[in-house]
Design a protein around this motif. Structure first.
Motif, PDB file in Angstrom:
ATOM      1  N   CYS A  26       7.779  -2.996  -1.539  1.00  0.00           N
ATOM      2  CA  CYS A  26       6.607  -2.293  -2.071  1.00  0.00           C
ATOM      3  C   CYS A  26       6.123  -2.915  -3.380  1.00  0.00           C
ATOM      4  O   CYS A  26       4.983  -2.672  -3.790  1.00  0.00           O
ATOM      5  CB  CYS A  26       6.948  -0.817  -2.311  1.00  0.00           C
ATOM      6  SG  CYS A  26       7.207   0.114  -0.786  1.00  0.00           S
ATOM      7  N   PHE A  27       6.982  -3.649  -4.035  1.00  0.00           N
ATOM      8  CA  PHE A  27       6.643  -4.295  -5.306  1.00  0.00           C
ATOM      9  C   PHE A  27       6.151  -3.297  -6.357  1.00  0.00           C
ATOM     10  O   PHE A  27       5.496  -3.683  -7.322  1.00  0.00           O
ATOM     11  CB  PHE A  27       5.582  -5.385  -5.101  1.00  0.00           C
ATOM     12  CG  PHE A  27       6.013  -6.473  -4.181  1.00  0.00           C
ATOM     13  CD1 PHE A  27       6.848  -7.503  -4.601  1.00  0.00           C
ATOM     14  CD2 PHE A  27       5.602  -6.472  -2.852  1.00  0.00           C
ATOM     15  CE1 PHE A  27       7.248  -8.495  -3.739  1.00  0.00           C
ATOM     16  CE2 PHE A  27       6.010  -7.470  -1.989  1.00  0.00           C
ATOM     17  CZ  PHE A  27       6.837  -8.492  -2.424  1.00  0.00           C
ATOM     18  N   GLY A  28       6.435  -2.041  -6.159  1.00  0.00           N
ATOM     19  CA  GLY A  28       5.981  -1.031  -7.100  1.00  0.00           C
ATOM     20  C   GLY A  28       6.681   0.278  -6.836  1.00  0.00           C
ATOM     21  O   GLY A  28       7.563   0.384  -5.994  1.00  0.00           O
ATOM     22  N   GLY A  29       6.271   1.320  -7.552  1.00  0.00           N
ATOM     23  CA  GLY A  29       7.014   2.551  -7.599  1.00  0.00           C
ATOM     24  C   GLY A  29       6.873   3.444  -6.387  1.00  0.00           C
ATOM     25  O   GLY A  29       5.788   3.640  -5.844  1.00  0.00           O
ATOM     26  N   VAL A  30       7.989   4.003  -5.942  1.00  0.00           N
ATOM     27  CA  VAL A  30       8.058   5.117  -5.003  1.00  0.00           C
ATOM     28  C   VAL A  30       8.912   6.177  -5.682  1.00  0.00           C
ATOM     29  O   VAL A  30       9.997   5.870  -6.188  1.00  0.00           O
ATOM     30  CB  VAL A  30       8.654   4.709  -3.652  1.00  0.00           C
ATOM     31  CG1 VAL A  30       8.867   5.911  -2.768  1.00  0.00           C
ATOM     32  CG2 VAL A  30       7.758   3.676  -2.971  1.00  0.00           C
ATOM     33  N   ASP A  31       8.432   7.412  -5.703  1.00  0.00           N
ATOM     34  CA  ASP A  31       9.092   8.468  -6.459  1.00  0.00           C
ATOM     35  C   ASP A  31       9.888   9.403  -5.551  1.00  0.00           C
ATOM     36  O   ASP A  31       9.456   9.729  -4.437  1.00  0.00           O
ATOM     37  CB  ASP A  31       8.061   9.313  -7.225  1.00  0.00           C
ATOM     38  CG  ASP A  31       7.332   8.511  -8.287  1.00  0.00           C
ATOM     39  OD1 ASP A  31       7.786   7.393  -8.594  1.00  0.00           O
ATOM     40  OD2 ASP A  31       6.312   9.002  -8.802  1.00  0.00           O
ATOM     41  N   LEU A  69       0.810  -1.216   0.000  1.00  0.00           N
ATOM     42  CA  LEU A  69       0.000   0.000   0.000  1.00  0.00           C
ATOM     43  C   LEU A  69       0.844   1.267   0.000  1.00  0.00           C
ATOM     44  O   LEU A  69       0.321   2.365  -0.204  1.00  0.00           O
ATOM     45  CB  LEU A  69      -0.960   0.001   1.193  1.00  0.00           C
ATOM     46  CG  LEU A  69      -2.044  -1.094   1.140  1.00  0.00           C
ATOM     47  CD1 LEU A  69      -2.928  -1.001   2.365  1.00  0.00           C
ATOM     48  CD2 LEU A  69      -2.885  -0.965  -0.127  1.00  0.00           C
ATOM     49  N   ALA A  70       2.170   1.119   0.184  1.00  0.00           N
ATOM     50  CA  ALA A  70       3.031   2.301   0.128  1.00  0.00           C
ATOM     51  C   ALA A  70       3.426   2.648  -1.304  1.00  0.00           C
ATOM     52  O   ALA A  70       4.081   3.672  -1.542  1.00  0.00           O
ATOM     53  CB  ALA A  70       4.279   2.072   0.969  1.00  0.00           C
ATOM     54  N   ARG A  71       3.047   1.793  -2.261  1.00  0.00           N
ATOM     55  CA  ARG A  71       3.340   2.121  -3.654  1.00  0.00           C
ATOM     56  C   ARG A  71       2.681   3.433  -4.049  1.00  0.00           C
ATOM     57  O   ARG A  71       1.540   3.708  -3.628  1.00  0.00           O
ATOM     58  CB  ARG A  71       2.847   1.011  -4.575  1.00  0.00           C
ATOM     59  CG  ARG A  71       3.687  -0.248  -4.515  1.00  0.00           C
ATOM     60  CD  ARG A  71       3.218  -1.280  -5.503  1.00  0.00           C
ATOM     61  NE  ARG A  71       1.884  -1.772  -5.168  1.00  0.00           N
ATOM     62  CZ  ARG A  71       1.234  -2.710  -5.848  1.00  0.00           C
ATOM     63  NH1 ARG A  71       1.796  -3.247  -6.915  1.00  0.00           N
ATOM     64  NH2 ARG A  71       0.043  -3.114  -5.487  1.00  0.00           N
ATOM     65  N   GLY A  72       3.384   4.205  -4.856  1.00  0.00           N
ATOM     66  CA  GLY A  72       2.862   5.508  -5.236  1.00  0.00           C
ATOM     67  C   GLY A  72       3.251   6.614  -4.282  1.00  0.00           C
ATOM     68  O   GLY A  72       2.962   7.783  -4.534  1.00  0.00           O
ATOM     69  N   SER A  73       3.914   6.302  -3.189  1.00  0.00           N
ATOM     70  CA  SER A  73       4.412   7.322  -2.266  1.00  0.00           C
ATOM     71  C   SER A  73       5.523   8.115  -2.935  1.00  0.00           C
ATOM     72  O   SER A  73       6.075   7.711  -3.969  1.00  0.00           O
ATOM     73  CB  SER A  73       4.927   6.677  -0.976  1.00  0.00           C
ATOM     74  OG  SER A  73       3.870   6.057  -0.270  1.00  0.00           O
ATOM     75  N   ALA A  74       5.859   9.263  -2.345  1.00  0.00           N
ATOM     76  CA  ALA A  74       6.857  10.124  -2.960  1.00  0.00           C
ATOM     77  C   ALA A  74       7.505  11.015  -1.927  1.00  0.00           C
ATOM     78  O   ALA A  74       6.948  11.254  -0.846  1.00  0.00           O
ATOM     79  CB  ALA A  74       6.227  10.968  -4.070  1.00  0.00           C
TER      80      ALA A  74
END
Length: 785
Positions: A177-182, A140-145
């Protein structure tokens, strides 16, 4: 004062969440006054809007630990489904961990002013070790920045040659996170380690400025294309020799372990052990990385590849390996690109390497391949130890290392540049092209149908206009002038390399040459036709220029003629040189001279001019205008003529025969029955002055011997029947031996005119039961006409 007017109430010093405030609320068209707490009002006004760290008690004074307040704000946002957490233009001290988990939270700062100490904008100050300041964890932390924020750590060690950074953990960790953090517009001013990403794909870092002593970014278990753009690593915190040189010995700007398809572009780094370190972990190595534009300054290695089977591409890279603050001295052991593992596959489009100790490029280990399409090396081999621009370690029994060049490299000093590649290695340095074909060669030169191609794995060929003109084959030599099998010229692979052929040209006025060269003092030179083919100095063309076809197994070195037939046309005939000569008889020979003819079987003319050897085994030693007149075995020589060849000459002929009885027997040139060619015959209207010597020798059981000696005048008028012979001893009378040994009783020789053939008949008589070999020599002086 429950009934007091609002204007009559005292002012509140600072509203608390439990304070009440009146408000007029519209319901069903009716206005009704109600009360609400400040907390209720805030919740209603700020619903679905960004949160601010001050709302949860963050002070931003650089002294208070603001991490608990920031964590509370993160938790609050997580409770309402995530959102943006704003930081004001203050310095927030972080002395305990902040974890974003279970929600998407974007840290939004107010920007920053570059350079220490913390100045305007949003700064996070870390002065305590033993924890990670910020962690993004879980799905659920994916998309954090994190945006527009600066970070500084406190490093209190004395600035001297022993300086080392305080061992802080990474400022930010992205975990599982299995996904993006910017990360966008992040300033790491004097941190030990920057960002660590593990098990989280699509990491995106943009506009990162930092002085990170040990590592700016480390990535592992990133299975889905991280992107890193606009990175500038500079000594913002401290640019002294002690700090930067520590980085040159210990710091790796970017560390990639297991990372799939990483994109890095517009990258600059100053003062590191390595700018790009491709290592490994239990998860694997980096594959298919891409570096777009990179400039590395004051680094021991720009690219360090340690992980086995790492693969990737670099579009453009400039690097220099100078020791910081040294005035041009390179870092010990520095090189631009080092492939230190095994099985790496790296391509570099444009590479410039300046100021390294020995080698700009090194391949260690085994089975590494580096493709370089444009290489410039400046100031290498600085120890003047003949260090090569490209060093290929010998892999021993393992697969060799290989470097393939797309274009010729530029190697520059000072000092004097070393060689392109080191000696004593099994490594490969080459430029390669596709195999191609004759019509479309793999390496084209000038046009698409001219260049080089590989017809097979063991051959290389050249084509012009789409047609093969040259081929070199392993173990098979070189063919030229057409496709192999239809070629005009071939150089065979030699069984030994001791001796060779040297073909050389010459200046105007001097001859070209074909010479035997090599180790032996005496070396033969063979020209070998195939089968019954002839050897000739010119190509037969049916004209006076090249002449008619030569005879089978003939040799003709004559280069001047007035007619096409003036060649060595007889089988196994030869013409050694001269001009206008004709060797038409089988196995005939002309040594040279001019306008000589050898028409008989085995006939020979040594030289001279205008000589004719038309009889079997006839011969002319030289002179001019001699003619054997078709006589077998006859020799003739002259020094000119009255009106025709042979009308003023000397001659010689040998006759022979074997007898076994007392029957009269004619001697002839071939030992057979007399005819016009094998006897001592004259032409019409001629006179011969002769000396005729005869010897007889018994063979077998007896051992008798005898000799005769005649002086004769032979005349022939208009025909053979008009032939007359006078002699001393007397012609027409059988003569006993002039000298003899043993029993020669009954042996005799008679000279007569041969009116059937028109010549001199030498008739012998032996003895019954005796085998006798008879040989006569006729020496003649001949006048005809």
């Amino acid at each position: 004062m429950p009934d007091a007017r609002i204007s009559e109430l005292p002012a509140a010093a600072f509203p608390a969440d439990t304070d009440l405030a009146p408000l007029v609320q519209s319901s069903d068209g009716l206005n009704e006054t109600r009360r609400a707490s400040v907390a209720q009002l805030r919740g209603a006004v700020l619903a679905d809007r960004a949160a601010h760290v001050r709302d949860h008690g963050a002070k931003g004074d650089g002294q208070t630990d603001d991490a608990p307040a920031i964590q509370a704000a993160v938790n609050a946002l997580a409770g309402r489904g995530g959102g943006t957490l704003e930081f004001g233009p203050r310095t927030y001290r972080i002395a305990s961990p902040i974890v974003v988990e279970g929600a998407t939270v974007r840290f939004q700062g107010a920007g920053f002013t570059e350079g220490p100490p913390p100045a305007q904008g949003t700064w996070l100050l870390v002065d305590t070790t033993g924890f990670t300041p910020i962690t993004f964890r879980g799905l659920l932390a994916r998309g954090s920045a994190v945006r527009d924020i600066a970070v500084q750590q406190a490093h209190t060690a004395a600035l001297n040659a022993s300086w080392a950074p305080t061992p802080y953990d990474f400022v930010v960790r992205v975990e599982d996170c299995f996904g993006g953090v910017d990360f966008d517009n992040l300033f790491l001013c004097g941190v030990n380690k920057g960002i660590h990403c593990r098990n989280s794909g699509r990491l995106d870092i943009r506009r990162l400025r930092a002085q990170a002593f040990s590592c700016a970014v480390e990535i592992d278990e990133c299975y889905d294309v991280p992107r890193i753009h606009n990175v500038h690593l500079w000594p913002y915190w401290n640019g002294g020799n002690d700090v930067v040189r520590w980085q040159q010995n210990n710091g790796d700007a970017m560390v990639f372990r297991r990372s799939d398809g990483a994109f890095i572009d517009q990258f600059f780094a100053l003062g590191y052990r390595s700018a790009f370190r491709f290592a490994s972990s239990a998860a694997g190595v980096t594959t298919k990385f891409y570096i777009g534009q990179a400039y590395v300054d004051f680094a021991k290695y720009a690219v360090l590849v340690e992980g086995a089977n790492t693969t990737g591409q670099i579009a453009g890279l400039t690097t220099q390996g100078e020791l910081f603050g040294s005035g041009g001295t390179p870092v010990a052991g520095s090189c631009g690109v080092l492939l230190a593992g095994t099985g790496a596959r790296v391509q570099i489009g444009n590479l410039r390497v300046d100021t390294v100790e020995d080698n700009p490029v090194r391949l260690e280990g085994s089975n590494n391949r580096l493709d370089l399409f444009s290489l410039r090396c400046v100031k290498f081999n600085t120890r003047a130890n003949n260090a090569a621009a490209i060093h290929l370690a010998d892999s021993g029994a393992a697969a060799p290392n290989a470097v393939h060049l797309g274009s010729p490299p530029l190697l520059e000093g000072p000092p004097t540049p070393g060689p392109l590649v080191n000696t004593g290695t099994n490594g490969v340095l080459s430029k390669q092209a596709p195999a191609g074909r004759a019509a479309r060669p793999g390496l084209a030169v000038g046009s698409a149908d001219a260049g080089f191609f590989a017809p097979s794995a063991t051959s290389l060929a050249a084509s012009v206009g789409g047609a093969e003109v040259l081929r070199a084959s392993a173990g098979g030599g070189v063919t030229m002038g057409g496709a192999a099998g239809a070629h005009a010229f071939e150089v065979a692979a030699p069984a030994s390399v001791a001796n060779r052929v040297l073909v050389s040209g010459a200046a105007a006025g001097a001859p070209v040459s074909v010479q035997a060269q090599g180790a032996d003092a005496n070396i033969g030179l063979a020209l070998s036709p195939r089968g019954t083919g002839a050897l000739s100095a010119q190509v037969p063309d049916g004209s006076a220029t090249g002449g008619n076809a030569r005879g089978a197994n003939a040799a003709d070195w004559q280069t001047a003629r007035s007619g096409a037939a003036q060649v060595a046309s007889g089988p196994r005939s030869s013409v050694g040189g001269g001009s206008n000569n004709t060797a038409s008889g089988t196995s005939s020979t002309i040594g040279g001279g001019d306008t000589n003819t050898a028409a008989g079987l085995g006939a020979a003319v040594a030289g001279g001019r205008g000589n004719q050897a038309g009889g079997t085994d006839s011969w002319v030693p030289g002179g001019s205008f001699a003619n054997v007149r078709g006589q077998s075995g006859k020799g003739a020589w002259a020094s000119g003529q009255f009106a025709a060849a042979g009308d003023a000459q000397a001659g010689e002929q040998v006759l022979r025969r074997q007898t076994t009885d007392g029957t009269p027997t004619r001697l002839t040139a071939d030992g057979g029955a007399p005819n016009a060619a094998n006897t001592a015959n004259l032409p019409n209207n001629s006179a011969y002055a002769c000396r005729i010597m005869v010897v007889a020798k018994e063979v077998g059981g007896g051992n008798a011997k005898a000799m005769w000696d005649f002086v004769a005048l032979a005349r022939r008028d208009a025909s053979a029947t008009a032939t007359n012979v006078t002699a001393s001893p007397v012609a027409g009378t059988a003569q006993a031996a002039a000298l003899g040994a043993g029993s020669t009783t009954g042996w005799s020789v008679t000279l007569n005119a041969d009116t059937a053939n028109g010549g001199i008949a030498v008739t012998v008589v032996g003895a019954a039961g005796a085998t006798i070999n008879w040989v006569a020599r006729i020496l003649s002086v001949e006048a005809v006409g």
